[in-house]
Design a protein around this motif. Structure first.
Motif, PDB file in Angstrom:
ATOM      1  N   LYS A 100      32.106   3.794  15.685  1.00  0.00           N
ATOM      2  CA  LYS A 100      30.856   3.929  16.063  1.00  0.00           C
ATOM      3  C   LYS A 100      29.856   3.485  14.884  1.00  0.00           C
ATOM      4  CE  LYS A 100      31.623   8.032  19.204  1.00  0.00           C
ATOM      5  NZ  LYS A 100      31.453   9.502  19.477  1.00  0.00           N
ATOM      6  N   ARG A 101      28.779   3.117  14.994  1.00  0.00           N
ATOM      7  CA  ARG A 101      27.854   2.429  14.252  1.00  0.00           C
ATOM      8  C   ARG A 101      26.982   3.712  13.858  1.00  0.00           C
ATOM      9  NH1 ARG A 101      22.487   0.343  14.602  1.00  0.00           N
ATOM     10  NH2 ARG A 101      22.343  -1.319  12.789  1.00  0.00           N
ATOM     11  N   ARG A 102      27.005   3.626  12.321  1.00  0.00           N
ATOM     12  CA  ARG A 102      26.216   4.912  11.873  1.00  0.00           C
ATOM     13  C   ARG A 102      24.841   4.465  11.785  1.00  0.00           C
ATOM     14  NH1 ARG A 102      29.127   7.365   6.820  1.00  0.00           N
ATOM     15  NH2 ARG A 102      27.439   8.903   7.127  1.00  0.00           N
ATOM     16  N   GLU A 103      23.848   5.129  12.499  1.00  0.00           N
ATOM     17  CA  GLU A 103      22.533   4.808  12.218  1.00  0.00           C
ATOM     18  C   GLU A 103      22.041   5.264  10.915  1.00  0.00           C
ATOM     19  OE1 GLU A 103      20.671   2.821  13.759  1.00  0.00           O
ATOM     20  OE2 GLU A 103      22.103   2.313  15.521  1.00  0.00           O
ATOM     21  N   PRO A 104      21.439   4.507  10.192  1.00  0.00           N
ATOM     22  CA  PRO A 104      20.733   5.017   8.915  1.00  0.00           C
ATOM     23  C   PRO A 104      19.634   5.869   9.133  1.00  0.00           C
ATOM     24  CG  PRO A 104      19.906   2.513   9.381  1.00  0.00           C
ATOM     25  CD  PRO A 104      21.129   2.891  10.377  1.00  0.00           C
ATOM     26  N   ARG A 105      19.592   6.903   8.386  1.00  0.00           N
ATOM     27  CA  ARG A 105      18.463   7.895   8.827  1.00  0.00           C
ATOM     28  C   ARG A 105      17.640   8.430   7.662  1.00  0.00           C
ATOM     29  NH1 ARG A 105      19.566  10.577  13.624  1.00  0.00           N
ATOM     30  NH2 ARG A 105      21.729  10.086  14.432  1.00  0.00           N
ATOM     31  N   GLY A 106      16.692   9.032   7.758  1.00  0.00           N
ATOM     32  CA  GLY A 106      15.711   9.521   6.718  1.00  0.00           C
ATOM     33  C   GLY A 106      14.975   8.512   6.058  1.00  0.00           C
ATOM     34  N   PHE A 107      15.002   8.389   4.784  1.00  0.00           N
ATOM     35  CA  PHE A 107      14.309   7.720   3.732  1.00  0.00           C
ATOM     36  C   PHE A 107      15.089   6.255   3.570  1.00  0.00           C
ATOM     37  CE2 PHE A 107      13.890   5.695  -0.656  1.00  0.00           C
ATOM     38  CZ  PHE A 107      12.354   5.575  -0.452  1.00  0.00           C
ATOM     39  N   TYR A 108      16.383   6.188   3.883  1.00  0.00           N
ATOM     40  CA  TYR A 108      17.143   5.033   3.863  1.00  0.00           C
ATOM     41  C   TYR A 108      16.597   4.256   5.006  1.00  0.00           C
ATOM     42  CZ  TYR A 108      20.989   1.637   4.050  1.00  0.00           C
ATOM     43  OH  TYR A 108      21.920   0.625   4.177  1.00  0.00           O
ATOM     44  N   GLU A 109      16.567   4.778   6.288  1.00  0.00           N
ATOM     45  CA  GLU A 109      16.112   4.127   7.218  1.00  0.00           C
ATOM     46  C   GLU A 109      14.387   3.531   7.191  1.00  0.00           C
ATOM     47  OE1 GLU A 109      15.652   4.734  12.131  1.00  0.00           O
ATOM     48  OE2 GLU A 109      16.222   6.475  10.847  1.00  0.00           O
ATOM     49  N   LEU A 110      13.773   4.484   6.474  1.00  0.00           N
ATOM     50  CA  LEU A 110      12.320   4.144   6.208  1.00  0.00           C
ATOM     51  C   LEU A 110      12.455   2.781   5.433  1.00  0.00           C
ATOM     52  CD1 LEU A 110       9.220   4.662   6.626  1.00  0.00           C
ATOM     53  CD2 LEU A 110       9.760   6.129   4.645  1.00  0.00           C
ATOM     54  N   GLY A 115      11.314  -2.990   4.649  1.00  0.00           N
ATOM     55  CA  GLY A 115      12.023  -4.379   4.397  1.00  0.00           C
ATOM     56  C   GLY A 115      11.902  -5.443   5.320  1.00  0.00           C
ATOM     57  N   ARG A 116      12.187  -4.958   6.340  1.00  0.00           N
ATOM     58  CA  ARG A 116      12.238  -5.784   7.613  1.00  0.00           C
ATOM     59  C   ARG A 116      10.795  -6.438   7.970  1.00  0.00           C
ATOM     60  NH1 ARG A 116      16.821  -3.052  11.626  1.00  0.00           N
ATOM     61  NH2 ARG A 116      18.756  -3.529  10.421  1.00  0.00           N
ATOM     62  N   GLY A 117       9.829  -5.310   7.921  1.00  0.00           N
ATOM     63  CA  GLY A 117       8.500  -5.621   8.075  1.00  0.00           C
ATOM     64  C   GLY A 117       8.108  -6.556   7.300  1.00  0.00           C
ATOM     65  N   VAL A 118       8.258  -6.368   5.956  1.00  0.00           N
ATOM     66  CA  VAL A 118       7.616  -7.360   4.948  1.00  0.00           C
ATOM     67  C   VAL A 118       8.001  -8.716   5.202  1.00  0.00           C
ATOM     68  CG1 VAL A 118       7.736  -7.756   2.515  1.00  0.00           C
ATOM     69  CG2 VAL A 118       7.447  -5.492   3.356  1.00  0.00           C
ATOM     70  N   PHE A 119       9.658  -8.802   5.499  1.00  0.00           N
ATOM     71  CA  PHE A 119      10.384 -10.187   5.329  1.00  0.00           C
ATOM     72  C   PHE A 119       9.635 -10.825   6.830  1.00  0.00           C
ATOM     73  CE2 PHE A 119      13.602 -12.595   7.383  1.00  0.00           C
ATOM     74  CZ  PHE A 119      13.838 -13.402   6.187  1.00  0.00           C
ATOM     75  N   ASP A 120       9.564 -10.113   8.007  1.00  0.00           N
ATOM     76  CA  ASP A 120       8.951 -10.651   9.234  1.00  0.00           C
ATOM     77  C   ASP A 120       7.378 -11.056   8.792  1.00  0.00           C
ATOM     78  OD1 ASP A 120      11.494 -10.300  10.385  1.00  0.00           O
ATOM     79  OD2 ASP A 120      10.731  -8.345  11.317  1.00  0.00           O
ATOM     80  N   LEU A 121       6.813 -10.661   8.063  1.00  0.00           N
ATOM     81  CA  LEU A 121       5.528 -10.791   7.758  1.00  0.00           C
ATOM     82  C   LEU A 121       5.428 -11.833   7.131  1.00  0.00           C
ATOM     83  CD1 LEU A 121       2.297 -10.260   7.629  1.00  0.00           C
ATOM     84  CD2 LEU A 121       2.677  -8.841   5.847  1.00  0.00           C
ATOM     85  N   GLY A 122       6.289 -12.133   5.844  1.00  0.00           N
ATOM     86  CA  GLY A 122       6.253 -13.303   5.107  1.00  0.00           C
ATOM     87  C   GLY A 122       6.868 -14.387   6.017  1.00  0.00           C
ATOM     88  N   ALA A 123       7.736 -14.380   6.893  1.00  0.00           N
ATOM     89  CA  ALA A 123       8.287 -15.318   7.973  1.00  0.00           C
ATOM     90  C   ALA A 123       7.028 -15.988   8.792  1.00  0.00           C
ATOM     91  CB  ALA A 123       9.257 -14.947   8.697  1.00  0.00           C
ATOM     92  N   GLU A 124       6.214 -14.718   9.343  1.00  0.00           N
ATOM     93  CA  GLU A 124       5.074 -15.015  10.239  1.00  0.00           C
ATOM     94  C   GLU A 124       3.953 -15.802   9.357  1.00  0.00           C
ATOM     95  OE1 GLU A 124       3.573 -14.372  14.212  1.00  0.00           O
ATOM     96  OE2 GLU A 124       5.385 -14.066  13.245  1.00  0.00           O
ATOM     97  N   ILE A 125       3.842 -15.582   8.220  1.00  0.00           N
ATOM     98  CA  ILE A 125       2.750 -16.362   7.471  1.00  0.00           C
ATOM     99  C   ILE A 125       3.337 -17.811   7.213  1.00  0.00           C
ATOM    100  CG2 ILE A 125       1.628 -16.418   5.246  1.00  0.00           C
ATOM    101  CD1 ILE A 125       1.634 -13.392   5.272  1.00  0.00           C
ATOM    102  N   PHE A 126       4.513 -17.905   6.736  1.00  0.00           N
ATOM    103  CA  PHE A 126       5.012 -19.182   6.623  1.00  0.00           C
ATOM    104  C   PHE A 126       4.885 -20.043   7.862  1.00  0.00           C
ATOM    105  CE2 PHE A 126       8.471 -22.234   6.554  1.00  0.00           C
ATOM    106  CZ  PHE A 126       8.356 -22.943   5.494  1.00  0.00           C
ATOM    107  N   GLU A 127       5.440 -19.417   8.989  1.00  0.00           N
ATOM    108  CA  GLU A 127       5.423 -20.190  10.214  1.00  0.00           C
ATOM    109  C   GLU A 127       3.977 -20.626  10.642  1.00  0.00           C
ATOM    110  OE1 GLU A 127       7.712 -21.503  11.855  1.00  0.00           O
ATOM    111  OE2 GLU A 127       9.261 -20.641  10.534  1.00  0.00           O
ATOM    112  N   THR A 128       2.962 -19.668  10.323  1.00  0.00           N
ATOM    113  CA  THR A 128       1.343 -20.012  10.743  1.00  0.00           C
ATOM    114  C   THR A 128       0.869 -21.014   9.849  1.00  0.00           C
ATOM    115  OG1 THR A 128       1.236 -17.298  11.318  1.00  0.00           O
ATOM    116  CG2 THR A 128      -0.789 -18.823  10.766  1.00  0.00           C
ATOM    117  N   MET A 129       1.395 -21.321   8.320  1.00  0.00           N
ATOM    118  CA  MET A 129       0.778 -22.219   7.625  1.00  0.00           C
ATOM    119  C   MET A 129       1.530 -23.595   8.137  1.00  0.00           C
ATOM    120  SD  MET A 129      -1.211 -21.003   5.355  1.00  0.00           S
ATOM    121  CE  MET A 129      -1.733 -19.923   6.973  1.00  0.00           C
ATOM    122  N   VAL A 130       2.849 -23.687   8.567  1.00  0.00           N
ATOM    123  CA  VAL A 130       3.241 -24.865   9.390  1.00  0.00           C
ATOM    124  C   VAL A 130       2.750 -25.206  10.282  1.00  0.00           C
ATOM    125  CG1 VAL A 130       5.517 -25.580  10.268  1.00  0.00           C
ATOM    126  CG2 VAL A 130       5.753 -24.269   7.985  1.00  0.00           C
TER     127      VAL A 130
END
Length: 371
Positions: A100-110, A115-130
């Motif tokens: 069973k995949r253990r879902e991260p909880r609490g502060f770790y999940e936050l 982190g994923r949001g920041v990474f996706d934002l950076g990728a979105e900005i890069f693709e927009t510039m392209v």
């Protein structure tokens, strides 16, 4: 000739031995595995001979291992090397227990989400510039060689994205002007300054609401339409076919939409201005008793054309943002319908957010310029 799966029991000095034959596959095994399991329970097998098996797939190997149970030890099996490797592969896979995949909880999940949001934002900005860089290259190339412009596509898109939007823009701007006039009249009546509702209507409609309502309606109509059209072409691999034929998709698809909105949004802004002023005029005439001539004269004397030109100056930026976001989201569509729906939704949401943000930036800029 294919033979169905079968087996025979023979006696050896060490005990019973099962000799398998035929095709032990998912389609040819039949009930041989069940009969083999019953025979193994009735008579303990000391050896299993698989050298006579024609073909065996993973389904057949798993059926044999389940049927033999404890008799399926590697040292009790006689088989060709390829059959032995297949049995070993299936045995190891069957021994693995799902975890069973253990879902991260609490502060770790936050932290993971941030982190994923920041990474996706950076990728979105890069693709927009392209995307912006590619579009600028196409614009410069088209300016240098106007014969590359696809006038038929530009005209058709200007009609669909712009002229067809005149009724909804007119109706919406009319009611916005009427609401501004009604609120202004009710608020200013407390101070005995109802007449200044005319200036309120003129400034609000000519400076802000004309371009804002037009851009938001275009974001809902045109940005979603551009994303859906280009996205469906991306799903059906028409854009890949364009690239194979040497046609730049930005030149054939993005630039005509960009040019169409850029050309048509000033007209829509002008129509929205007239409709908004008409809505305010109808309210002031019916509620305050101020006639049309008085209304127009105060607009000319106290408001002037400056506010209209300020509102109109935002039009090219709004058109570029709406067209660019719609086309970019369409170009990012994947190969499934879910991706298409997600990108169309993102096109509308991002376009409306960008419109409001740009309008606020223009307001701050003109306020600093004291205009």
């Amino acid at each position: 000739m294919k033979l169905p799966a079968d087996f025979a029991l023979t006696e050896t000095p060490d005990g019973a031995k099962a000799v398998l034959s035929g095709e032990w596959t998912a389609t040819d095994a039949g009930d041989a595995a069940a009969r083999l399991a019953a025979a193994a329970r009735a008579t303990p097998l000391q050896a299993v001979d698989l050298t006579g098996v024609g073909r065996m797939d993973t389904a057949g190997a798993y059926a044999v291992l389940r049927a033999l149970g404890q008799s399926a030890d590697e040292d009790r099996i006689e088989a060709r090397p390829e059959t032995r490797r297949l049995l070993e592969l299936v045995r190891n896979a069957a021994a693995q227990k799902p975890q069973k995949r253990r879902e991260p909880r609490g502060f770790y999940e936050l932290m993971i989400r941030i982190g994923r949001g920041v990474f996706d934002l950076g990728a979105e900005i890069f693709e927009t510039m392209v995307f912006v860089g590619h579009l600028l290259v196409v614009i410069m190339r088209t300016i240098a060689n106007p014969s590359r412009i696809r006038w038929a596509a530009c005209t058709s898109l200007a009609e669909r994205a712009g002229l067809d939007a005149i009724p909804i823009v007119t109706l919406t701007a009319f009611f916005i002007g009427a609401v501004v006039g009604l609120l202004g009249a009710n608020m200013l009546r407390q101070f005995g300054a109802e007449v200044f509702a005319v200036e309120l209507i003129g400034i609000a409609v000519m400076r802000e609401f004309n371009i804002l309502i037009t851009a938001i309606l275009l974001a809902g109509r045109s940005a979603s339409s551009f994303a859906a059209e280009i996205g469906s072409m991306k799903m059906s691999q028409e854009i890949d076919a364009m690239k194979v034929m040497g046609v730049d998709p930005f030149e054939a698809l993005v630039f005509p939409r960009f040019a169409a909105l850029l050309a048509i949004i000033p007209l829509l802004t002008f129509v929205a201005t007239l409709a908004g002023l008409l809505g305010g005029l109808m309210v002031t005439w019916s509620v305050l008793g101020l006639g049309p001539s008085f209304f127009l004269q105060r607009i000319l004397d106290n408001v002037g054309a400056t506010h209209f030109w300020i509102g109109l100056s935002k039009a090219p930026v709004m058109a570029a943002v709406v067209a660019g976001i719609g086309c970019r989201q369409g170009m990012e569509v994947g190969g499934d319908v879910e991706s298409l729906g997600r990108r169309v939704t993102s096109a509308v949401v991002q376009a409306i957010f960008a419109i409001i943000l740009i309008d606020a930036a223009f307001a701050l800029l003109y306020m600093e310029m004291d205009i």
